[in-house]
Design a protein around this motif. Structure first.
Motif, short mmCIF file in Angstrom:
data_model
loop_
_atom_site.label_atom_id
_atom_site.label_comp_id
_atom_site.label_asym_id
_atom_site.label_seq_id
_atom_site.Cartn_x
_atom_site.Cartn_y
_atom_site.Cartn_z
N ALA A 66 31.57 37.96 30.05
CA ALA A 66 32.05 38.77 28.92
C ALA A 66 30.89 39.24 28.05
N LEU A 67 29.89 38.38 27.85
CA LEU A 67 28.76 38.71 26.98
C LEU A 67 27.88 39.81 27.57
N TRP A 68 27.70 39.81 28.90
CA TRP A 68 26.78 40.77 29.52
C TRP A 68 27.47 41.80 30.40
N GLY A 69 28.80 41.80 30.42
CA GLY A 69 29.52 42.83 31.16
C GLY A 69 29.78 44.04 30.28
N SER A 70 30.49 45.02 30.83
CA SER A 70 30.77 46.24 30.07
C SER A 70 32.23 46.35 29.65
N SER A 71 33.10 45.54 30.24
CA SER A 71 34.53 45.61 29.92
C SER A 71 34.88 44.63 28.80
N ASN A 72 35.70 45.07 27.86
CA ASN A 72 36.11 44.21 26.76
C ASN A 72 37.26 43.27 27.13
N GLN A 73 37.98 43.60 28.20
CA GLN A 73 39.17 42.81 28.54
C GLN A 73 39.08 42.06 29.87
N LEU A 74 38.08 42.36 30.69
CA LEU A 74 38.00 41.73 32.01
C LEU A 74 37.87 40.21 31.89
N GLY A 75 38.78 39.50 32.56
CA GLY A 75 38.75 38.04 32.57
C GLY A 75 38.12 37.52 33.85
N THR A 76 36.96 36.92 33.73
CA THR A 76 36.23 36.40 34.89
C THR A 76 36.54 34.93 35.08
N GLY A 77 36.33 34.43 36.29
CA GLY A 77 36.55 33.03 36.60
C GLY A 77 36.93 32.87 38.06
N PRO A 78 37.43 31.69 38.44
CA PRO A 78 37.85 31.49 39.83
C PRO A 78 39.01 32.44 40.18
N VAL A 79 38.93 33.04 41.37
CA VAL A 79 40.01 33.91 41.86
C VAL A 79 40.33 33.55 43.30
N ALA A 80 41.52 33.95 43.75
CA ALA A 80 42.02 33.49 45.04
C ALA A 80 41.16 33.95 46.21
N VAL A 81 40.89 35.25 46.30
CA VAL A 81 40.20 35.79 47.48
C VAL A 81 38.78 35.24 47.59
N VAL A 82 38.05 35.22 46.48
CA VAL A 82 36.68 34.69 46.50
C VAL A 82 36.68 33.20 46.82
N SER A 83 37.66 32.46 46.32
CA SER A 83 37.76 31.02 46.61
C SER A 83 37.99 30.80 48.09
N LEU A 84 38.87 31.61 48.69
CA LEU A 84 39.13 31.46 50.13
C LEU A 84 37.90 31.84 50.95
N LEU A 85 37.20 32.91 50.54
CA LEU A 85 35.97 33.28 51.23
C LEU A 85 34.93 32.17 51.13
N THR A 86 34.88 31.50 49.98
CA THR A 86 33.96 30.37 49.82
C THR A 86 34.29 29.26 50.80
N ALA A 87 35.56 28.91 50.88
CA ALA A 87 35.98 27.84 51.79
C ALA A 87 35.69 28.20 53.24
N SER A 88 36.02 29.43 53.63
CA SER A 88 35.82 29.83 55.03
C SER A 88 34.33 29.91 55.39
N SER A 89 33.49 30.25 54.41
CA SER A 89 32.05 30.35 54.67
C SER A 89 31.41 28.99 54.86
N LEU A 90 31.91 28.00 54.14
CA LEU A 90 31.26 26.69 54.12
C LEU A 90 31.88 25.68 55.07
N ALA A 91 33.13 25.92 55.50
CA ALA A 91 33.83 24.93 56.33
C ALA A 91 33.10 24.67 57.65
N VAL A 92 32.35 25.67 58.14
CA VAL A 92 31.62 25.48 59.40
C VAL A 92 30.32 24.71 59.20
N LEU A 93 29.92 24.52 57.95
CA LEU A 93 28.64 23.86 57.66
C LEU A 93 28.81 22.43 57.15
N ALA A 94 29.96 22.13 56.56
CA ALA A 94 30.17 20.79 56.00
C ALA A 94 31.66 20.54 55.85
#
Length: 707
Positions: A66-94
């Motif tokens: 929020a401090l360094w972005g350009s949108s006044n209303q965008l809510g950043t944080g954990p999201v479903a698609v990125v979380s699933l991509l994280t799991a799928s990327s790492l499951a083969v490594l650990a």
């Protein structure tokens, strides 16, 4: 305020803050926090991490974006698609949830942040255009289905395997539906009913928070969790002892093989880098690695069979006065005269070192109190190569999700969004998040909508959200102990239902068959490659680029006739239009570059062959936006070839950038300045003036007087 200062410190544009703005941002920040806290814990588990890591990702990254972005209303944080991509990327490594997995997730957040930050600093936000809208539509639909299906096991209270094929894992879950833990299913169904009902009838109320509070209180009141630890030596039944011992040995075998494979993989990478040519050591190590993987598949299959044999077995335990386990018996073989607790258990989470007695439903459990430690992520050079491609995909997908949400909100608030500044904000959020033990984050559609509807005026609302998460980490984590895992699964399912939008795929097909194919193939590939979702989106992106090149390789070429109003129109559309035997008019709708210049040359030569008496070929160049070196070379040869046959090549309507290339390369001199015209009418008038009496009866030259 100086523009240079707000460029480096974009949050200064919020000031001065009025009392009304502060009040609105405070209420919006609290409202979003009440949604974010349970959502972040759910998404952490979706990413394969303990639930409390979601709170870490919901703390500093939210404020920094929020401090360094350009949108006044965008809510950043954990999201479903990125979380699933994280799991799928790492499951083969650990193994998900392991210390190594957590360390890799934090390292992945750092890589994602650095990539986004570099793209923003060097103003390369346009690179996100390589992921076309149809590809994102296909990927999002598939990812939403995968996310929802991945939570079914938690909703029914049955185990779910993790293999190279997600579909097989889901089939395995549905085969265990008969083992459904009814209280777990009831908790999940209750949470879904509460969230759905509030969204439908009272949409202004925080449905997620209400569902969490109700189910957590109910879980605490009825003693939903009835679990106990178990050790092999506590099993008093000899037959059961032997079966469990064999299963634990199978688990140890799997762990040992995984360790050996990790060591061999590292050794193979080192041997490959050291080898200048053929390396016998590398070949031998590769063969040993392949054999180990075969052994691992066999060991995993054996372990699965061992666990299946114990799946339906119920046990009881004798306890002392303090409720501690003394001995474990089969439920149907418990001896008389021993003090048993009232619960029947099943053996779950069987591993190399022990097992768990599960008599109730799964809950979040203990969450460490206090703030995450600030430290540099541990850097794993062996996993760097594997993570880099995943980090690039997550960077682009996460940013595309964030910027599309920000633009949608900006259309309503009339705020100007700077994509490059938003990249910097998202990049810094992930970099700072990696320093505070967070996994990759992005912009959330649901929380942004909540933020805007709650009246947020500036990004200060997100800072207040982060402060409320801080208070939760410091003081409120014990209240989340009894939150059922099934409720977190329900939260995820309800959140991703809105992402399933098959109408968007249909719309892409209606707009362009190629776009529809790209969306459909991305959808199918993402499902087929799951859990390796990055492969699906790479296939889609590659196909979209390939189809684009295919379209530009053979653009529309129209042979033109003279319409009654004097304009030149396509003979395929209007076959009865008059033409000329002296002048062949062609319109080329595309840039002239290396991929299609041969097509252009063939089209011109074919038109000349079909008009043997032609003296001029007029190329209507209004649709030519670009000319590269290959195009210039082909036109040069074409001019000379036609000239040798007594035919003059003439151009009209060429754009400045095309003429600049022609001047710079000398092509304009070869064509002749007199053969390049501003409009098609001027070109035709000049050509018929040169033809003179030979073309007196040629209908093609007839131009209305008004023109």
């Amino acid at each position: 305020m100086p523009a240079s200062l707000t460029k480096f410190l974009p949050f200064l544009r919020w000031f001065p803050l009025t009392g009304d703005t502060l009040k609105a941002d405070f209420m919006a920040g609290i409202t979003v926090a009440l949604v974010l806290i349970p959502q972040s814990m759910a998404y952490a588990q979706l990413a394969g991490l303990p639930a409390y890591y979601g709170l870490y990702a919901a703390f500093l990254p939210v404020a920094v974006a929020a401090l360094w972005g350009s949108s006044n209303q965008l809510g950043t944080g954990p999201v479903a698609v990125v979380s699933l991509l994280t799991a799928s990327s790492l499951a083969v490594l650990a193994a998900p949830g392991s210390d190594q997995f957590i360390a890799l997730a934090i390292m992945l957040a750092l890589l994602v942040g650095v990539i986004q930050l570099l793209l923003g600093v060097f103003k390369l936000g346009v690179i996100v255009n390589f992921l076309s809208h149809p590809v994102i539509v296909g990927f999002t639909n598939a990812a939403a289905i995968i996310i929802a299906l991945s939570q079914v096991s938690k909703l029914f209270g049955v185990p779910m395997g993790r293999s190279e094929h997600f579909i097989n894992d889901i089939v395995g879950v549905f085969r265990l539906i008969g083992d459904t833990h009814l209280p777990t299913l009831a908790m999940g169904a209750l949470a879904i009913a509460i969230m759905w009902g509030i969204k439908k009838y009272k949409p202004k109320l925080p449905g997620v928070l209400i569902a969490v509070v109700v189910t957590t209180l109910l879980s605490w009141a009825i003693g939903f969790e009835r679990d106990a630890g178990g050790k092999l030596e506590q099993i008093a039944d000899p037959e059961l002892h032997a079966v469990v011992q064999q299963s634990m040995a199978a688990a140890r075998r799997v762990d040992d093989l995984n360790t050996q494979i990790a060591d061999k993989s590292a050794a193979l990478k080192g041997a490959t880098k050291a080898a200048d040519g053929d390396n016998i050591g590398a070949i031998q190590t590769g063969a040993e690695l392949a054999l180990l993987r075969i052994d691992l598949r066999d060991a995993e299959a054996a372990f699965t069979r061992e666990k299946a044999a114990l799946r339906h077995l119920q046990v009881v335990r004798s306890v002392d006065a303090n409720g501690a386990t003394l001995a474990i018996y089969r439920a149907d073989k418990a001896p008389q005269g021993v003090t048993l607790d009232e619960t029947r258990y099943r053996l779950r989470k069987l591993g190399a070192s022990g097992f768990k007695l599960v008599g109730g439903g799964e809950v979040v459990g203990g969450i460490p109190e206090g703030l995450p430690s600030i430290q540099m992520p541990s850097f794993n050079l062996g996993a760097f190569g594997s993570l880099l491609s995943s980090a690039l995909v997550i960077s682009l997908v996460g940013f595309m999700e964030a910027i599309s949400i920000a633009k949608a909100v900006a259309a309503k608030t009339k705020q100007r969004i700077d994509p490059n500044q938003e990249l910097i904000g998202q990049g810094l959020a992930n970099v700072v998040g990696s320093l505070s033990q967070a996994f990759p984050v992005s912009g959330s559609f649901s929380r942004t909508a909540v933020n805007m509807n709650a009246g947020a005026k500036t990004g200060l609302s997100s800072v207040i959200t982060a402060l409320f998460v801080l208070l939760t980490l410091l003081f409120l984590t014990p209240l989340l102990y009894h939150l059922p895992q099934a409720v977190l699964a329900a939260i995820i399912i309800m959140a991703v239902i809105g992402l399933v939008n098959f109408h968007a795929v249909k719309h892409a097909w209606q707009a362009s068959k190629h776009d529809g194919i790209a969306a459909l193939v991305t959808f199918i590939a993402t499902l087929a490659f799951a859990p390796h979702l990055d492969n699906g989106i790479m296939v889609g992106a590659g196909l979209a680029l390939g189809l684009y090149l295919y379209r530009t390789m053979s653009p529309r070429v129209a042979i033109l006739g003279r319409y009654s109003d004097g304009t030149l129109r396509d003979l395929k559309v209007n076959p009865d239009l008059p033409t000329s035997k002296h002048v062949v008019a062609i319109r080329f709708d595309g840039s002239l570059y290396f991929a299609n210049v041969a097509y252009f040359e063939d089209a011109v030569l074919e038109a000349v062959a079909n008009h043997p008496d032609a003296q001029y070929v007029l190329v209507v160049g209004d649709g030519i936006n670009q000319l590269d070196a290959s195009g210039e070379e082909v036109i040069h040869h074409l001019v000379e070839r036609l000239k040798s046959a007594g035919i003059t090549l003439v151009f009209s309507g060429l754009k400045k950038q095309v003429l600049d290339v022609m001047r710079a390369t000398g092509l304009l001199d070869a064509i002749g300045q007199a053969n390049v015209f501003a409009t098609e009418d001027r070109a035709i008038a000049s050509l018929y003036e040169q033809l003179g009496k030979d073309a007196t009866d040629d209908l093609f030259c007839m131009v209305p007087a008004a023109r």
